[in-house]
Design a protein around this motif. Structure first.
Motif, short mmCIF file in Angstrom:
data_model
loop_
_atom_site.label_atom_id
_atom_site.label_comp_id
_atom_site.label_asym_id
_atom_site.label_seq_id
_atom_site.Cartn_x
_atom_site.Cartn_y
_atom_site.Cartn_z
N LEU A 1 52.92 38.34 47.73
CA LEU A 1 51.93 38.08 46.69
C LEU A 1 50.59 38.69 47.03
O LEU A 1 49.89 39.21 46.15
CB LEU A 1 51.79 36.57 46.47
CG LEU A 1 52.92 35.89 45.71
CD1 LEU A 1 52.73 34.38 45.71
CD2 LEU A 1 53.02 36.42 44.30
N TYR B 1 48.63 41.39 44.84
CA TYR B 1 47.25 41.14 44.42
C TYR B 1 46.34 42.32 44.79
O TYR B 1 45.47 42.71 44.01
CB TYR B 1 46.72 39.85 45.03
CG TYR B 1 45.29 39.57 44.67
CD1 TYR B 1 44.96 39.15 43.38
CD2 TYR B 1 44.26 39.76 45.59
CE1 TYR B 1 43.65 38.92 43.03
CE2 TYR B 1 42.95 39.53 45.24
CZ TYR B 1 42.65 39.11 43.97
OH TYR B 1 41.35 38.89 43.62
N SER C 1 44.31 44.51 42.17
CA SER C 1 42.86 44.67 42.27
C SER C 1 42.46 46.14 42.24
O SER C 1 41.48 46.51 41.59
CB SER C 1 42.34 44.02 43.55
OG SER C 1 42.59 42.65 43.53
#
Length: 140
Positions: A10, A14, A18
């Motif tokens: 995860l 992420y 981003s």
């Protein structure tokens, strides 16, 4: 999967998300594939087994709806009849045309029923989410 493996995956997702938000034309699918290849050589991830439940409950929803965050609700409301029509009537029309074409051409080579042809067409007809998203980005 163990909890710390899921948390690390995860975190990697992420970070890619981003970077995608900050950069224009960032090749997310390519980066995710390369990241997956690299992570397959890391000893902590070598014991992961992928089951059909993980594919259907984790990966598939993420792949299908990854770009939904970038579209505004106003654009959806503005084009609701076009989206609804193309998503239902347009898809059924495409399945019918493709199914009849598969039935006509397929029977030259193998014995194929009309229901089987429509089933094959139903599998092949859904739109490619990547092409739809790229078209949406052109207009919105």
């Amino acid at each position: 999967m163990i909890t710390h493996q899921i948390l690390l995956l995860l975190l990697a997702g992420y970070i890619v998300f981003s970077i995608d938000k900050k950069q224009n034309y960032f090749p997310v699918p390519v980066v995710l594939v390369l990241l997956g290849i690299i992570l397959s050589f890391v000893p902590i991830f070598q014991g992961i087994t992928i089951t059909k439940e993980i594919i259907f409950n984790v990966f598939l929803p993420a792949l299908l709806f990854i770009s939904s965050y970038s579209f505004s609700v106003q654009a959806l409301k503005k084009n609701k009849w076009l989206i609804g029509g193309m998503g239902t009537v347009g898809l059924m029309f495409t399945v019918a045309i493709l199914g009849l074409s598969i039935y006509a051409v397929g029977n030259l080579f193998i014995n194929l029923s009309l229901i089987g042809s429509l089933l094959i067409a139903g599998i092949l007809s859904p739109t490619d989410p990547v092409s739809v998203v790229s078209d949406f980005k052109k207009f919105y």
